[in-house]
Structures are given as C-alpha cells and as structure tokens.
Motif scaffolding. Structure first.
Motif, PDB file in Angstrom:
ATOM      1  N   GLY A  16      46.031  38.863  24.630  1.00 21.69           N
ATOM      2  CA  GLY A  16      44.895  38.119  25.159  1.00 21.69           C
ATOM      3  C   GLY A  16      44.686  36.795  24.452  1.00 21.69           C
TER       4      GLY A  16
ATOM      5  N   SER B 151      39.427  35.845  33.282  1.00 25.54           N
ATOM      6  CA  SER B 151      39.646  37.187  32.747  1.00 25.54           C
ATOM      7  C   SER B 151      38.715  38.211  33.380  1.00 25.54           C
TER       8      SER B 151
ATOM      9  N   PHE C 203      41.331  39.670  35.861  1.00 26.46           N
ATOM     10  CA  PHE C 203      41.662  40.783  34.956  1.00 26.46           C
ATOM     11  C   PHE C 203      43.018  41.387  35.287  1.00 26.46           C
TER      12      PHE C 203
ATOM     13  N   GLN D 110      47.577  36.371  35.359  1.00 22.80           N
ATOM     14  CA  GLN D 110      46.925  35.268  34.670  1.00 22.80           C
ATOM     15  C   GLN D 110      47.939  34.390  33.935  1.00 22.80           C
TER      16      GLN D 110
ATOM     17  N   TRP E  58      40.070  42.516  26.523  1.00 25.42           N
ATOM     18  CA  TRP E  58      40.843  41.418  27.123  1.00 25.42           C
ATOM     19  C   TRP E  58      39.982  40.164  27.264  1.00 25.42           C
TER      20      TRP E  58
ATOM     21  N   THR F 197      40.832  36.743  25.115  1.00 25.11           N
ATOM     22  CA  THR F 197      41.284  35.530  25.820  1.00 25.11           C
ATOM     23  C   THR F 197      40.356  34.354  25.529  1.00 25.11           C
TER      24      THR F 197
END
Length: 239
Positions: A31, A52, A56, A61, A147, A151
């Motif tokens: 992340g 995110s 998700f 991503q 996560w 991130t």
C-alpha cells in the motif's frame, strides 16, 4: 446487550482479526509503495485515499496509476481496470454458495471488501463450515482499512522519496509473483501459469498495447480447464 452477545461479538472479531492479520501485514508495504507511485503520477493524498476507498483493488489501482503516468485516456483506464477486476465475479460466485441466507445489504458490504487475499483466507474456512459472514467481514474490512491508511501514508511520504528509489516501481510485479506462488497448489496450476507466461510473451511481440495480458490469461485458463477435464476423465475410466 447481554453478556452472551457481547462475548459472541468479541469472538467473531478476534477470529476475523486472527485470520486477517497476515493480509494486513502484507498490505502495509504494498500500500505504501502504491501511494508513492500514485504521488509520483500526480495524485494528491486525498485522491489516493478516495481511489483506495472507491476502487479497493490493488492490482487495478497499480495499473490505473501506470496508465495515468503514460497519459492514457479515461476510457482506456476504466476499461482495463474493469477487465482486470472481472475475476471478482468468479470469486464472489464461489463465496455466494455459503451466504444464501444473508441480508442483501450485508452481502453488498461484504462483496465490496472481497480481494484475492481475503478470498484465499475466507473460502477454506467456509468450506470447513467453521466460518460466518461476520468473521469474513472482519477479515475484509480490516484489510480495507489497512490498505487505505497505508496508501495515504505512502502518498504523503512519497514527496520525500526520489522517483525509482528502493525498487518501488517493482512493487506491482512483486505483488503478482507473490499471488501466483500462493495460488500454485497443484501441478495443473503450475502448468496453467507456465502456459500463460509463454502466451503473454508471444502475444506481446505481436499485439500492441496491454490487451495481450487478458488474451493470454483467458487462453491459459481455458487450456488448463480442458487438460484438467481430460485427466479427470481418464482417471474415472481407469478407476
């Protein structure tokens, strides 16, 4: 709320966190690596956090950020990430068998948190009939929160890290290698992975863009299913 219900709630939280902590631990470095790459691609920490929460999906991503860096159109990014995430339909279908009696609102919340890693943790426990929707949701959303925060942290700290430093641009490849290794449980899995790799390399030389990845994956999966059925049929005939 009675003491029994409090104890039950504590139990499913503990069970879910006990099963999900390895996912959370793995999401922290990946992340943060994503956050750094997204920051280098021009996204702000707020935009990274929103991606995110709304998307998700780690692989999608990473791919989206690499396409943003390459100047790809919005239509191309949306289409690519949609195709990459199609596997979630299969994962959700496999899990739905155990959740037929669940409320649709809870199912929607649960489905939002399904990832490759949470699927791999939850499915064997559902198969063993020792799992519940509450425990599975704890796994999913503990991973989701990890996560999200990792991130965003990577996006905030990314401005202090030189571009290409620490091998961060290798993070996506490393993540897929890890996912592949954890999914190879039988010889047919290894054979399918080898076929996919060979097909991807061959198609990459002939087809421009990134569509060769999807084509190679579909080809390998189809060939793998055919081979597995032939082997099972032979075993049945000889058995």
């Amino acid at each position: 709320m009675t003491s029994d219900s409090i104890a039950a709630n504590d139990s499913f939280f503990k069970d879910g966190l006990s099963a999900g902590w390895p996912i959370c631990l793995g999401y922290l470095p990946i992340g943060m690596a994503f956050g750094v790459l997204a920051q280098k691609a021009g996204l702000t920490p707020v935009q990274i956090g929103l991606m995110s929460l709304l998307v998700f999906a780690g692989s999608s991503q990473f791919i989206a950020v690499s396409m943003i860096s390459a100047g790809a159109s919005a239509a191309a990014i949306i289409t690519t990430t949609f195709v990459v995430n199609m596997r979630h339909v299969l994962m959700s279908s496999a899990l739905a068998v155990y959740l037929r009696s669940a409320h649709r609102g809870l199912l929607a919340l649960y489905a939002y948190g399904v990832t490759d890693e949470s699927f791999a943790v939850n499915l064997p426990r559902f198969n063993a009939h020792e799992w519940s929707l509450g425990r599975a949701m704890v796994v999913n959303h503990a991973a989701n929160l990890t996560w999200f925060f990792s991130t965003v942290a990577g996006g905030i700290g990314g401005r202090f890290i030189p571009e290409g430093a620490l091998g961060i641009d290798y993070a996506l490849i490393a993540m897929f290698i890890c996912l592949l290794i954890y999914q190879i449980r039988k010889w047919i899995h290894l054979l399918t992975a080898v076929i996919a790799g060979i097909a991807a390399v061959g198609l990459a030389l002939a087809i421009p863009g990134n569509t060769y990845i999807v084509i190679a994956s579909v080809m390998a999966a189809t060939i793998g299913v055919i081979i597995q059925r032939i082997v099972m049929r032979r075993k049945t005939n000889h058995g």
